[in-house]
Design an enzyme around this catalytic site. Structure first.
Site, PDB file in Angstrom:
ATOM      1  N   THR A  66       3.022   6.330   7.150  1.00  0.00           N
ATOM      2  CA  THR A  66       2.644   4.920   7.260  1.00  0.00           C
ATOM      3  C   THR A  66       3.756   4.023   6.722  1.00  0.00           C
ATOM      4  O   THR A  66       3.999   2.932   7.253  1.00  0.00           O
ATOM      5  CB  THR A  66       1.347   4.667   6.467  1.00  0.00           C
ATOM      6  N   ASP A 110      -2.356   5.598  13.729  1.00  0.00           N
ATOM      7  CA  ASP A 110      -2.430   6.603  12.674  1.00  0.00           C
ATOM      8  C   ASP A 110      -3.405   7.692  13.121  1.00  0.00           C
ATOM      9  O   ASP A 110      -4.323   7.411  13.892  1.00  0.00           O
ATOM     10  CB  ASP A 110      -2.932   5.923  11.386  1.00  0.00           C
TER      11      ASP A 110
HETATM   12  P1  ADP Z   1       1.193   8.961   4.933  1.00  0.00           P
HETATM   13  O1  ADP Z   1       1.053   7.825   5.915  1.00  0.00           O
HETATM   14  O2  ADP Z   1       2.161  10.004   5.361  1.00  0.00           O
HETATM   15  O3  ADP Z   1      -0.129   9.532   4.502  1.00  0.00           O
HETATM   16  P2  ADP Z   1       2.165   6.890   3.162  1.00  0.00           P
HETATM   17  O4  ADP Z   1       3.284   6.324   3.963  1.00  0.00           O
HETATM   18  O5  ADP Z   1       0.902   6.100   3.104  1.00  0.00           O
HETATM   19  O6  ADP Z   1       1.853   8.381   3.600  1.00  0.00           O
HETATM   20  O7  ADP Z   1       2.736   7.139   1.682  1.00  0.00           O
HETATM   21  C1  ADP Z   1       1.895   7.137   0.555  1.00  0.00           C
HETATM   22  C2  ADP Z   1       2.548   6.347  -0.569  1.00  0.00           C
HETATM   23  O8  ADP Z   1       3.660   7.082  -1.049  1.00  0.00           O
HETATM   24  C3  ADP Z   1       3.114   5.004  -0.116  1.00  0.00           C
HETATM   25  O9  ADP Z   1       2.212   3.970  -0.370  1.00  0.00           O
HETATM   26  C4  ADP Z   1       4.341   4.823  -0.936  1.00  0.00           C
HETATM   27  O10 ADP Z   1       4.059   4.127  -2.119  1.00  0.00           O
HETATM   28  C5  ADP Z   1       4.748   6.234  -1.298  1.00  0.00           C
HETATM   29  N1  ADP Z   1       5.898   6.722  -0.508  1.00  0.00           N
HETATM   30  C6  ADP Z   1       5.849   7.450   0.632  1.00  0.00           C
HETATM   31  N2  ADP Z   1       7.093   7.760   1.053  1.00  0.00           N
HETATM   32  C7  ADP Z   1       7.948   7.218   0.159  1.00  0.00           C
HETATM   33  C8  ADP Z   1       9.376   7.209   0.034  1.00  0.00           C
HETATM   34  N3  ADP Z   1      10.164   7.827   0.909  1.00  0.00           N
HETATM   35  N4  ADP Z   1       9.916   6.562  -1.029  1.00  0.00           N
HETATM   36  C9  ADP Z   1       9.112   5.944  -1.935  1.00  0.00           C
HETATM   37  N5  ADP Z   1       7.763   5.930  -1.878  1.00  0.00           N
HETATM   38  C10 ADP Z   1       7.183   6.557  -0.849  1.00  0.00           C
END
Ligand code: ADP
Length: 344
Positions: A66, A110
């Site tokens: 995301t 998503d």
């Molecule tokens: P997914 O969509 O894969 O479930 P998210 O993008 O919602 O994961 O990531 C969860 C949280 O982790 C985000 O809100 C962010 O704060 C943190 N995060 C994810 N990837 C990174 C990154 N590369 N660097 C810093 N923080 C990150």
């Protein structure tokens, strides 16, 4: 924009989530290769004044899918709309998103694997030719009209790359598989976010949190917030030393490898109820009163990654390492099967 779909229910927590989520690609920690490829794609699209090619992100929850999907539109300077695959059951569920898409804007879906087959097929011409086919009338008098759309970019995210059909998968120009983060990257995330939350934290404390975060930025952030609460409540100055971090995580029942109660319960279920396995995921989920999806998405990927379980054609099997971690005696025979793990 339906940010709420992904940010949860609690407004205060949502606000903080948004604060911790990197807004731009350069603010993201790790994922250097994926970011380098994306920057090239973004640059090229901007130079040619074309929409960015459709992209698919896959990987376990909390690794940044995301975050990528919301940073990319900012890099492009375009708008984004967010939908969840589980709400896209019929073509008419997709219609509003597609017909209102602005030129070069981004539609982020998503959990795209949850979309129905009908919705998926409706999406093909939209992705390929920026048009949708609408059937008017029924039976012999039915006719199809084609409606043009603004050129847009679809970004899909999924925890299950394996169940995405080949025709859908092949319509994505860029596919990025996100892997678990290194402890160094997680420590960097914890340190940066501690600063954003105005928490004083030592390097050692950040490292301990990183080590127990299951390779996942979201888990690292959640741990940090718990540790902060613990420090505020239990120490005079709210500072997070290594000792404070460890005491907080111990109270949350997070162990040295980052496993929580649910992870350990999963392993104990396989060990005690299924004799160490092989056990089918449905049977284990049923015994634990959880959905198989929760196990497959949230619990198993990390345990597979650290070699605590292996997948065999007959189900999941616990390894000797997992037995040792739980302080259980390895049953005779587990070693022999464990030896097969390299096959899978
Ligand atoms: P997914 O969509 O894969 O479930 P998210 O993008 O919602 O994961 O990531 C969860 C949280 O982790 C985000 O809100 C962010 O704060 C943190 N995060 C994810 N990837 C990174 C990154 N590369 N660097 C810093 N923080 C990150």
């Amino acid at each position: 924009m339906r940010e709420t779909v992904i940010e949860g229910q609690n407004p205060a927590a949502d606000d903080e989530d948004r604060r911790l989520r990197p807004q731009r690609l350069r603010e993201m920690v790790g994922q250097r290769d994926a970011i380098a490829r994306l920057e090239i794609a973004i640059n090229a699209a901007r130079k040619r004044e074309e929409p960015l090619g459709h992209m698919l992100f896959d990987g376990p929850p909390g690794l940044g899918k995301t975050t990528f999907a919301t940073a990319i539109p900012r890099e492009m300077g375009v708008s984004v709309r967010i939908a969840s695959g589980s709400t896209l059951m019929a073509p008419h569920d997709l219609m509003p998103y597609l017909t209102s898409a602005e030129r070069h804007s981004i539609l982020f879906i998503d959990e795209i694997h949850r979309m129905s087959k009908a919705a998926e097929e409706f999406l093909y011409p939209a992705m390929e030719d920026f048009r949708i086919d609408i059937v008017l009338g029924e039976g012999v008098s039915a006719r199809t009209i084609s409606m043009p759309l603004q050129p847009f970019t679809l970004i899909g995210a999924t925890t299950r790359a394996g169940v995405i059909s080949a025709p859908l998968r092949d319509r994505f120009q860029l596919r990025e598989h996100l892997e678990f983060y290194s402890e160094d990257d997680l420590a960097e995330i914890v340190t940066r976010n501690a600063a954003k939350l105005s928490v004083e934290i030592t390097r050692h404390a950040a490292n301990e949190i990183a080590q127990r975060s299951r390779g996942t930025p979201r888990v690292a952030n959640n741990h940090l917030r718990w540790v902060r609460d613990f420090a505020t409540s239990e120490t005079p100055d709210g500072r997070v030393s290594r000792e404070v971090a460890l005491a907080a995580l111990e109270m949350a029942k997070v162990d040295g490898r980052g496993l929580d109660e649910q992870d350990r319960k999963y392993l104990r279920t396989i060990a005690n109820v299924f004799g160490g396995g092989p056990a089918g995921v449905d049977a284990v989920a049923h015994t634990m009163n959880l959905s198989p999806d929760t196990l497959e998405d949230d619990v198993e990927p990390f345990l597979l990654r650290i070699g605590f379980i292996v997948r065999t054609p007959r189900g999941r099997k616990m390894t000797a390492e997992a037995y040792a971690h739980l302080g259980l005696v390895v049953p005779a025979g587990a070693e022999a099967e464990g030896g097969q793990k390299k096959l899978f």
